[in-house]
Design a protein around this motif. Structure first.
Motif, short mmCIF file in Angstrom:
data_model
loop_
_atom_site.label_atom_id
_atom_site.label_comp_id
_atom_site.label_asym_id
_atom_site.label_seq_id
_atom_site.Cartn_x
_atom_site.Cartn_y
_atom_site.Cartn_z
N PRO A 69 0.88 -1.09 -0.04
CA PRO A 69 0.02 -0.01 -0.01
C PRO A 69 0.74 1.26 0.02
CG PRO A 69 -0.91 -1.54 1.57
CD PRO A 69 0.42 -1.99 0.94
N ALA A 70 2.01 1.14 0.60
CA ALA A 70 2.83 2.38 0.41
C ALA A 70 3.26 2.92 -0.69
CB ALA A 70 4.02 2.12 1.32
N ALA A 71 3.17 1.87 -1.90
CA ALA A 71 3.59 2.24 -3.13
C ALA A 71 2.52 2.91 -3.84
CB ALA A 71 4.27 0.97 -3.87
N THR A 72 1.33 2.52 -3.50
CA THR A 72 0.11 3.30 -4.40
C THR A 72 0.20 4.81 -4.28
OG1 THR A 72 -1.19 1.50 -3.70
CG2 THR A 72 -2.46 3.17 -4.43
N PRO A 73 0.31 5.48 -3.17
CA PRO A 73 0.26 6.93 -3.04
C PRO A 73 1.22 7.45 -4.26
CG PRO A 73 0.03 6.17 -0.96
CD PRO A 73 0.33 4.98 -1.70
N ALA A 74 2.40 6.80 -4.60
CA ALA A 74 3.56 7.53 -4.99
C ALA A 74 3.04 7.25 -6.63
CB ALA A 74 4.98 6.61 -5.02
N ALA A 75 2.14 6.19 -6.80
CA ALA A 75 1.85 6.31 -8.35
C ALA A 75 0.77 7.26 -8.59
CB ALA A 75 1.19 4.68 -8.48
N VAL A 76 0.02 7.71 -7.63
CA VAL A 76 -1.00 8.77 -7.59
C VAL A 76 -0.44 10.12 -8.03
CG1 VAL A 76 -2.69 10.05 -6.36
CG2 VAL A 76 -2.71 7.68 -5.93
N ASP A 77 0.86 10.25 -7.53
CA ASP A 77 1.49 11.70 -7.87
C ASP A 77 2.34 11.63 -9.00
OD1 ASP A 77 2.06 11.79 -4.41
OD2 ASP A 77 0.33 12.56 -5.39
N THR A 78 2.10 10.76 -10.02
CA THR A 78 2.97 10.49 -11.13
C THR A 78 2.22 11.25 -12.35
OG1 THR A 78 2.11 8.49 -11.93
CG2 THR A 78 3.88 8.45 -10.28
N ILE A 79 1.37 12.15 -12.24
CA ILE A 79 0.70 12.68 -13.29
C ILE A 79 1.54 13.83 -13.76
CG2 ILE A 79 -0.61 14.03 -12.02
CD1 ILE A 79 -1.97 12.51 -15.00
N LYS A 80 1.64 14.03 -15.07
CA LYS A 80 2.38 15.17 -15.69
C LYS A 80 1.89 15.43 -16.96
CE LYS A 80 6.25 12.76 -17.98
NZ LYS A 80 7.54 12.75 -18.40
N VAL A 81 1.89 16.47 -17.70
CA VAL A 81 1.41 17.08 -19.00
C VAL A 81 2.41 16.62 -19.69
CG1 VAL A 81 0.94 19.30 -20.47
CG2 VAL A 81 -0.17 18.98 -18.09
N GLY A 82 1.95 16.03 -20.86
CA GLY A 82 3.00 15.55 -21.97
C GLY A 82 3.02 16.34 -23.07
N SER A 83 1.90 16.97 -23.56
CA SER A 83 1.86 18.00 -24.69
C SER A 83 0.62 18.80 -24.48
CB SER A 83 1.82 17.24 -26.04
OG SER A 83 0.82 16.30 -26.20
N VAL A 84 0.51 20.03 -25.45
CA VAL A 84 -0.49 20.73 -25.65
C VAL A 84 -0.71 21.02 -27.00
CG1 VAL A 84 -1.44 23.14 -24.98
CG2 VAL A 84 -0.18 21.65 -23.22
N THR A 85 -1.82 20.52 -27.62
CA THR A 85 -2.01 20.99 -29.19
C THR A 85 -3.13 21.68 -29.16
OG1 THR A 85 -1.01 18.59 -29.21
CG2 THR A 85 -2.28 19.76 -31.22
N LEU A 86 -2.96 22.66 -30.22
CA LEU A 86 -4.08 23.55 -30.67
C LEU A 86 -4.71 23.27 -31.96
CD1 LEU A 86 -2.49 26.95 -29.54
CD2 LEU A 86 -4.09 25.60 -28.32
N GLY A 87 -5.83 23.39 -32.09
CA GLY A 87 -6.50 23.11 -33.42
C GLY A 87 -7.79 23.51 -33.53
N SER A 88 -8.54 23.58 -34.77
CA SER A 88 -9.85 23.93 -35.25
C SER A 88 -10.86 22.57 -34.94
CB SER A 88 -9.92 24.68 -36.61
OG SER A 88 -9.32 23.67 -37.29
N ALA A 89 -10.51 21.38 -35.03
CA ALA A 89 -11.40 20.34 -34.73
C ALA A 89 -10.88 19.34 -33.85
CB ALA A 89 -11.69 19.63 -36.02
N VAL A 90 -11.71 18.49 -33.26
CA VAL A 90 -11.15 17.57 -32.23
C VAL A 90 -11.99 16.08 -32.72
CG1 VAL A 90 -11.43 16.95 -29.92
CG2 VAL A 90 -11.08 19.26 -30.39
N GLY A 91 -11.32 15.04 -32.37
CA GLY A 91 -11.90 13.96 -32.92
C GLY A 91 -12.54 13.35 -31.69
N ALA A 92 -13.10 12.20 -31.89
CA ALA A 92 -13.99 11.43 -30.80
C ALA A 92 -12.84 10.90 -29.79
CB ALA A 92 -14.54 10.02 -31.44
#
Length: 191
Positions: A69-92
């Motif tokens: 269980p001690a390893a689980t909170p460390a996994a929760v904090d691993t979120i990071k932004v990979g990329s930001v993409t702009l455009g005029s349309a979005v797919g499903a």
């Protein structure tokens, strides 16, 4: 005073039960202490290697089932932004399907896809869209979305204008849990 076998067995069982309960409380304290140490570590790249030996030491002193269980909170904090993409349309799939950084004044909607990597039980992504007119910066939109993911994910933001967009330079600033995580500059101009 003479103790019967039944009284002796009852006393022994009571003491054994108290020892088990006391031991459970100590394991819980150790488990609770380990996540606090992991979650307060900075998210910079060197931090996980610095905290890994501490987790290994803890695992050696605590049974394997209790160390998991001690390893689980460390996994929760691993979120990071990979990329930001702009455009005029979005797919499903919520990803920008027509990537661009120059828009026409009559484009009604401008989209941003924010790709995240890692896991989180709950994080907040914020998209702040601004218009830069000379030395003046005006906020066009400032919106947040809560996310929860156990792997790569895409979150979509958009700004809309039923009228024409003013020509000029714009910027999208993305933050994750209040920390700057990426930005994209774009322009609106007649083609």
């Amino acid at each position: 005073m003479k103790l019967s076998f039944r009284t002796s067995a009852l006393c022994t069982a009571t003491v054994a039960g108290l020892l088990v309960l006391t031991a459970c409380g100590k394991k819980e304290e150790q488990q609770n202490a380990a996540p606090a140490a992991v979650s307060t570590a900075p998210a910079a790249a060197p931090a996980p290697s610095a905290t890994a030996p501490a987790a290994a030491t803890t695992a050696a002193s605590v049974p394997a089932a209790a160390a998991q269980p001690a390893a689980t909170p460390a996994a929760v904090d691993t979120i990071k932004v990979g990329s930001v993409t702009l455009g005029s349309a979005v797919g499903a799939d919520k990803k920008v399907s027509k990537e661009k950084t120059t828009f026409s004044p009559n484009d009604k909607t401008i989209y941003a896809s924010v790709a995240t990597e890692g896991t989180t039980a709950g994080a907040t992504l914020n998209a702040k869209w601004t218009y830069q007119d000379g030395d003046t910066t005006t906020t066009v939109s400032d919106i947040s979305q809560s996310i929860s993911t156990d792997g790569p994910a895409v979150t979509t933001f958009k700004i809309q204008n039923p009228n024409e967009w003013p020509e000029g330079k714009y910027k999208l600033t993305v933050s994750l849990n209040g920390e700057a995580a990426g930005n994209e500059s774009f322009e609106v101009k007649k083609k």
